[in-house]
Design a protein around this motif. Structure first.
Motif, mmCIF file in Angstrom:
data_model
loop_
_atom_site.group_PDB
_atom_site.id
_atom_site.type_symbol
_atom_site.label_atom_id
_atom_site.label_comp_id
_atom_site.label_asym_id
_atom_site.label_seq_id
_atom_site.Cartn_x
_atom_site.Cartn_y
_atom_site.Cartn_z
ATOM 1 N N ARG A 137 35.034 -33.429 -13.871
ATOM 2 C CA ARG A 137 34.424 -34.416 -14.767
ATOM 3 C C ARG A 137 34.894 -35.832 -14.477
ATOM 4 O O ARG A 137 35.138 -36.600 -15.406
ATOM 5 C CB ARG A 137 34.690 -34.038 -16.233
ATOM 6 N N VAL A 138 34.999 -36.175 -13.203
ATOM 7 C CA VAL A 138 35.357 -37.554 -12.885
ATOM 8 C C VAL A 138 34.119 -38.437 -12.887
ATOM 9 O O VAL A 138 34.204 -39.639 -13.126
ATOM 10 C CB VAL A 138 36.017 -37.680 -11.497
ATOM 11 N N ASN A 139 32.968 -37.831 -12.598
ATOM 12 C CA ASN A 139 31.739 -38.623 -12.538
ATOM 13 C C ASN A 139 31.478 -39.396 -13.817
ATOM 14 O O ASN A 139 30.892 -40.461 -13.795
ATOM 15 C CB ASN A 139 30.532 -37.708 -12.267
ATOM 16 N N GLU A 140 31.944 -38.808 -14.930
ATOM 17 C CA GLU A 140 31.660 -39.450 -16.217
ATOM 18 C C GLU A 140 32.284 -40.818 -16.351
ATOM 19 O O GLU A 140 31.905 -41.594 -17.217
ATOM 20 C CB GLU A 140 32.227 -38.599 -17.349
ATOM 21 N N ARG A 141 33.265 -41.085 -15.514
ATOM 22 C CA ARG A 141 33.880 -42.396 -15.565
ATOM 23 C C ARG A 141 32.860 -43.515 -15.448
ATOM 24 O O ARG A 141 33.001 -44.571 -16.030
ATOM 25 C CB ARG A 141 34.885 -42.546 -14.399
ATOM 26 N N TYR A 142 31.809 -43.265 -14.632
ATOM 27 C CA TYR A 142 30.746 -44.265 -14.555
ATOM 28 C C TYR A 142 29.861 -44.080 -15.771
ATOM 29 O O TYR A 142 29.369 -42.994 -16.024
ATOM 30 C CB TYR A 142 29.895 -44.069 -13.301
ATOM 31 N N GLY A 143 29.637 -45.150 -16.505
ATOM 32 C CA GLY A 143 28.854 -45.036 -17.729
ATOM 33 C C GLY A 143 27.426 -44.591 -17.495
ATOM 34 O O GLY A 143 26.806 -44.020 -18.369
ATOM 35 N N TYR A 144 26.889 -44.819 -16.298
ATOM 36 C CA TYR A 144 25.469 -44.599 -16.096
ATOM 37 C C TYR A 144 25.136 -43.204 -15.566
ATOM 38 O O TYR A 144 24.010 -42.954 -15.150
ATOM 39 C CB TYR A 144 24.893 -45.664 -15.155
#
Ligand SMILES: Nc1ncnc2c1ncn2[C@@H]1O[C@H](COP(=O)(O)OP(=O)(O)OP(=O)(O)O)[C@@H](O)[C@H]1O
Ligand SMILES: [Mg+2]
Lengths: 301, 258
Positions: free
Chosen positions: B56-63
């Motif tokens: 779940r690192v992708n969630e760091r980007y808000g978009y």
């Protein structure tokens, strides 16, 4: 995999404690940012409220009347613009080019380290010291007299080191690999600077320069010693009322005069003057931010 | 769920968008426990994106928007009671460029322990033991036991990469994700890391992104071929390389594109 699979990844007490710390830290950082905004809003709100009776476009383009007790602030307004534009016209090119030299060409030897040290320390010299220097150097030694020229040059000297420092920072933030890519196709340093370094740091450089607008517009001491006067008769709305070898009025100085030297000024006028000064600075900053956003959007990395 | 031994990572119709661009399309996979699974496919097909979904690192980007289901060790990682801290403790990640922290070798290895434990719980002896164990496991102990206070960034690249793996181990992860772990290394370094992967297999589930076909072939048990955000083929490595079912897979592994 002995433990019950559905309890995986759930919070342990330690995690909960860390989360509390995290929330506290976040809250603290937010509170500090808010603490910065609140006084600003209070100041601006208070000023605008007190200034309200006098605020109008007419106030800006009118000249003061009845011994500055009434009327507008045009001579001071245009004077400030003269001083800021002229001083930055001197300090921005010198500062930016010097910073390019220091960052792109200079080797790391004692001489350049000395320059760096000088720049950093100059940026910290109080403005009253710059004022004295300007008085000695420009008014007397260079024989420019008390004039817009002397005052602008003094302001230029004052803003120069900060422009150099901020420009260097902007230049240093361009990744080294961009420069190497350029050198590797045989570009000279100047070609590299032109093609890669400046386009990618221009927004940072501009920010640094524009921040100095507010400083140049706001400082009183340097211009009071070198070229600002209490009063000067000027036509209402005249865009070119001053020669460079004359003294001029300025907003910061005018504000000081109104609030301490002239008895019986209409109460809202000093506040309105302050609002105009603040508005001028905010307008310039807003323009700078817009420009920066626009430039940043063109940036491809 | 199938009746074979429970897989470590299961995804069901996983979709992921970067703003408007869909980078993962209907990805369903079962990655088996204790095996090395390699992710192959041409550049930009979403390998890194998929890997980064698992912790779940992708969630760091808000978009980024994600739909679908990801289960790790039987637990849906999008459940509201999942703690990211615990999740990332269990799922370690190794990056393309070795990224040791600019502190000593010793501190790098115990970094995770310090993050995840109260100061009072950690004794010097425990830390020493953890360092020796982790470094032994990745085969660095003999080289580095006298240089534990050296700066980690001053090591050779291969050692740095091994150290980055060692850094994960004291936290007892179950899954180790590696994104092109060898692409910054030379032949010797690559062999070193591959041997390490074999040594770690069994205790850990390894998912390895690679652009190197021969590496996928020699160093993985199962292989997933991705194309334009979809999983095209997922089977045992030998099967995928000897008898690819999908013509696109065959073309790719023969090097006709990508
Ligand atoms: N942070 C991001 N924001 C927007 N789009 C992204 C982002 N990261 C990746 N993408 C896009 O998503 C797609 C998949 O990218 P990803 O990095 O997962 O590919 P990859 O298979 O790992 O490629 P490579 O082999 O080059 O590493 C690409 O088209 C990429 O342009
Ligand atoms: Mg990738």
């Amino acid at each position: 995999m002995s433990d019950g699979t559905n309890q995986r990844f759930t919070e342990t007490p330690l995690v909960r404690r860390k989360q509390r710390e995290e929330r506290f830290a976040q809250w603290l950082f937010f509170a500090m940012s808010a603490a910065m905004i609140v006084p600003l809003l209070l100041i601006v709100g208070y000023l605008v409220q007190r200034a309200w009776p006098s605020l109008s476009l007419g106030f800006i383009i009118d000249v003061p009347v009845r011994g500055m007790k009434e009327g507008g602030i045009w001579p001071a307004f245009i004077g400030t613009i003269y001083l800021v534009v002229l001083s930055l016209a001197v300090s921005a090119p010198i500062g930016i080019l010097a910073a390019v030299y220091l960052n792109e060409y200079a080797r790391d030897n004692w001489f350049n380290r000395l320059i760096n040290l000088a720049v950093i320390n100059l940026a910290g010299v109080p403005s009253i010291v710059h004022a004295l220097f300007g008085l000695g150097a420009f008014v007397y030694a260079a024989r420019f007299g008390y004039s817009i020229l002397s005052a602008s040059l003094t302001l230029a000297i004052m803003t120069l080191p900060v422009i150099i420092a901020s420009t260097r920072e902007a230049l240093a933030s361009v990744p080294r690999s961009f420069r190497e890519a350029c050198w590797n196709v045989g570009a000279t340093r100047w070609q590299t600077i032109k093609a890669v370094v400046l386009p990618n740091s221009i927004s940072g450089i501009l920010t640094g320069v524009i921040l100095q607008v507010s400083r140049a517009a706001g400082e009183t001491a340097p211009i009071m010693f070198t070229g600002a006067v209490f009063f000067k008769a000027v036509q209402k709305g005249d865009l070119f009322p001053y020669n460079f070898n004359e003294q001029c009025m300025a907003l910061s100085m005018h504000l000081y005069t109104l609030s301490t030297q002239v008895p019986g000024v209409k109460e809202s006028i000093p506040f309105a003057t302050a609002v105009v000064l603040l508005g001028l600075v905010l307008a310039v900053n807003a323009a700078a931010i817009t420009l920066r956003v626009w430039l940043r959007n063109r940036k491809k990395w | 769920m199938s009746d074979t031994p429970q897989p470590s990572i299961t995804t069901r119709s996983l979709n992921l968008w970067y703003a408007k661009f869909q980078a993962l399309i209907d990805v369903s996979a079962d990655i088996k426990h204790g095996l090395i699974t390699s992710l192959i496919g041409p550049s930009g097909c979403g390998k890194t994106t998929l890997l980064r979904c698992f912790n779940r690192v992708n969630e760091r980007y808000g978009y980024v928007t994600t739909t679908g289901e990801i289960k790790l060790l039987g637990k849906n990682i999008y459940d509201p009671d999942v703690s990211l801290v615990e999740l990332r403790k269990t799922v370690g990640m190794v990056f393309q460029r070795p990224n040791p922290l600019p502190i000593s070798v010793y501190e790098n290895v115990v970094f995770g322990l310090r993050i995840h434990h109260e100061r009072s719980q950690l004794t010097r002896a425990m830390l020493d033991e953890a360092v020796e164990k982790a470094l032994t496991e990745v085969g660095l102990w003999d080289d580095l036991k006298d240089r534990l206070n050296a700066r980690a960034t001053s090591l050779q690249l291969e050692q740095q990469q091994k150290l980055c793996i060692a850094r994960l181990l004291p936290l007892k992860p179950e899954i180790i994700l590696m994104d092109e772990p060898c692409s910054a290394l030379d032949v010797e370094g690559t062999r070193g890391i591959e041997e390490l992967m074999f040594a770690l297999k069994g205790r850990y589930t390894l998912v390895v992104v690679t652009h190197n076909m021969s590496q996928a072939r020699r160093a993985s048990d199962e292989c997933i071929f991705m194309l334009l955000g979809r999983i095209i083929e997922h089977s045992r490595t030998e099967d995928l390389f000897l008898t690819p079912k999908h013509p696109k897979t065959a073309e790719y592994i023969e090097g006709r594109y990508g």
